[in-house]
Design an enzyme around this catalytic site. Structure first.
Site, PDB file in Angstrom:
ATOM      1  N   LYS A  31       5.510  -3.788   5.556  1.00  0.00           N
ATOM      2  CA  LYS A  31       4.374  -4.066   6.443  1.00  0.00           C
ATOM      3  C   LYS A  31       3.056  -3.838   5.692  1.00  0.00           C
ATOM      4  CE  LYS A  31       4.803   0.654   8.198  1.00  0.00           C
ATOM      5  NZ  LYS A  31       5.350   1.494   9.279  1.00  0.00           N
ATOM      6  N   ARG A 122       5.273   6.489  20.996  1.00  0.00           N
ATOM      7  CA  ARG A 122       4.411   5.463  20.408  1.00  0.00           C
ATOM      8  C   ARG A 122       4.980   4.089  20.745  1.00  0.00           C
ATOM      9  NH1 ARG A 122       3.489   4.908  13.938  1.00  0.00           N
ATOM     10  NH2 ARG A 122       5.650   4.247  14.143  1.00  0.00           N
ATOM     11  N   TYR A 236     -27.203   6.986  -5.719  1.00  0.00           N
ATOM     12  CA  TYR A 236     -27.890   7.105  -4.426  1.00  0.00           C
ATOM     13  C   TYR A 236     -28.174   8.556  -4.072  1.00  0.00           C
ATOM     14  CZ  TYR A 236     -27.148   2.217  -3.075  1.00  0.00           C
ATOM     15  OH  TYR A 236     -27.175   0.851  -2.997  1.00  0.00           O
ATOM     16  N   MET A 289     -20.877   0.856  -2.890  1.00  0.00           N
ATOM     17  CA  MET A 289     -19.961  -0.176  -2.386  1.00  0.00           C
ATOM     18  C   MET A 289     -19.101  -0.773  -3.496  1.00  0.00           C
ATOM     19  SD  MET A 289     -20.804  -3.716  -0.371  1.00  0.00           S
ATOM     20  CE  MET A 289     -21.705  -2.901   0.946  1.00  0.00           C
TER      21      MET A 289
HETATM   22  C1  LIG Z   1       6.224   2.415   8.603  1.00  0.00           C
HETATM   23  C2  LIG Z   1       7.561   2.601   9.200  1.00  0.00           C
HETATM   24  C3  LIG Z   1       8.666   2.876   8.394  1.00  0.00           C
HETATM   25  C4  LIG Z   1       8.542   3.246   6.930  1.00  0.00           C
HETATM   26  O1  LIG Z   1       8.034   4.564   6.876  1.00  0.00           O
HETATM   27  P1  LIG Z   1       7.803   5.336   5.501  1.00  0.00           P
HETATM   28  O2  LIG Z   1       7.361   6.686   5.947  1.00  0.00           O
HETATM   29  O3  LIG Z   1       6.735   4.592   4.785  1.00  0.00           O
HETATM   30  O4  LIG Z   1       9.083   5.347   4.765  1.00  0.00           O
HETATM   31  C5  LIG Z   1       9.914   2.886   8.980  1.00  0.00           C
HETATM   32  N1  LIG Z   1      10.073   2.669  10.306  1.00  0.00           N
HETATM   33  C6  LIG Z   1       9.018   2.430  11.122  1.00  0.00           C
HETATM   34  C7  LIG Z   1       9.242   2.211  12.564  1.00  0.00           C
HETATM   35  C8  LIG Z   1       7.727   2.408  10.613  1.00  0.00           C
HETATM   36  O5  LIG Z   1       6.685   2.193  11.416  1.00  0.00           O
END
Ligand SMILES: *Cc1c(COP(=O)(O)O)cnc(C)c1O
Length: 342
Positions: A31, A122, A236, A289
């Site tokens: 992701k 969640r 800055y 930046m």
């Molecule tokens: C992001 C995520 C993972 C991976 O988690 P890591 O801590 O990066 O290994 C696995 N399962 C779910 C549901 C996640 O949101």
């Protein structure tokens, strides 16, 4: 600005985490554009290392992974099936009765997975919602039933056993592949592994997988250097003032590239270093930046580039200095870097 991604280290981390997973299959979590490293590149490498299952957060992230891993791999969408976000040929991880009914109405017969809430509050079906729909859902044949641990990076946290118990109470005997653990859960031991584990950060060299090989290095070009005299200030707000003659390098990267402004020096006291090999050059003054400045007085030659992330200063050291975690450092890295995978 070169962000180097060591694909052999990535693959070695995948194999190491699979090896720890006591016979469970290991997916690749890709992701947020593969934790900022480029989803297509990391997915293709993970597929070469043996991954057949991938997880993205949003349906819109799936096509880039699909084109990298071919038609056979399974791509799960963690946000499930939101209104207006058809998962296409990816598998939605349905998180609520509402998502389940939406998905079955619009994708009857197509593969789906289920997320249960084991206490994190969640995503996922609440235990009572699951109890009410369990028989119907199981007869529709989910690919996977999963949940997610809130405190897996703290092995002694009582929440881990509590969530394990809640997940087992909801899923023992269902006859469907189960998944509970991300990187942290893999390290908790065999009872947390079930049929599929879902490592993300550990693949990319981050904690809590302390044995991970480093995957990322970040090298930033020096734009110009100058000699600053005692009493002169840099950057800055004049926040850094030379107490002695100092050779200063101006380096092309800044907060727009994920180098948080909180890494600015605290007056004379540096919070982070840029490295020339293993020589530490303090970052001095404010992070701008597009630019940062470093004291390179310790170097005999001016290098073409200085490293922010390297063996000398790994991702988690940068995260500590920013007051955050490796996940945020990687996913903040921004689009201006040339990402070179090798
Ligand atoms: C992001 C995520 C993972 C991976 O988690 P890591 O801590 O990066 O290994 C696995 N399962 C779910 C549901 C996640 O949101």
């Amino acid at each position: 600005m070169v962000l180097k991604i060591d694909l052999s280290a990535l693959k070695a981390n995948y194999r190491a985490l699979s090896g720890l997973a006591s016979g469970a299959r290991a997916a690749g979590v890709v992701k947020a554009n593969g934790y900022g490293l480029d989803a297509a590149t990391v997915s293709a490498a993970l597929a070469e290392a043996g991954a057949q299952d991938f997880f993205v957060a949003l349906a819109s992230e799936a096509p880039a992974v699909r084109s990298a891993v071919g038609g056979k791999a399974r791509i799960f969408v963690l946000s499930g099936h939101m209104s207006g976000a058809d998962p296409g040929d990816a598998i939605p991880v349905l998180n609520s009765p509402e998502q389940y009914f939406r998905d079955r109405a619009t994708r009857p017969g197509r593969p789906f997975a289920i997320q249960l809430d084991s206490g994190m509050n969640r995503l996922g079906f609440e235990p009572d919602e699951w109890a009410a729909l369990k028989a119907e859902i199981l007869s529709a044949g989910p690919e996977l039933v999963m949940s997610h641990l809130a405190c897996a990076d703290e092995p002694d946290h009582p929440m881990n056993a509590r969530q394990l118990g809640a997940f087992r109470a909801m899923t023992d005997g269902i006859g469907v592949p189960r998944s509970l653990s991300a990187t942290g859960g893999i390290l908790l031991g065999a009872e947390y592994h079930f049929d599929l584990v879902r490592p993300g950060i550990g693949l990319y060299g981050g904690l809590p997988f302390a044995d991970a090989l480093p995957v990322v290095s970040l090298s930033l070009p020096v734009v110009q250097t100058r000699e600053v005299q005692p009493g002169e200030s840099v950057g800055y707000s004049n926040s850094w003032t030379a107490s002695h003659a100092t050779r200063v390098a101006t380096v092309a990267a800044g907060y727009a590239d994920g180098i948080h402004r909180t890494l600015s020096s605290d007056g004379a006291r540096p919070r982070i270093y840029l490295y020339a090999g293993d020589v530490a050059c303090p970052l001095i003054g404010r992070v701008s930046m597009d630019l940062i400045t470093a004291d390179i007085s310790a170097l005999s030659d001016v290098p073409d580039a200085l490293d922010l992330i390297s063996a000398a200063q790994p991702v988690d050291a940068v995260a500590d200095a920013m007051g955050t975690i490796g996940y945020e450092v990687l996913t903040s890295l921004g689009q201006r870097y040339e990402r070179i995978a090798q």
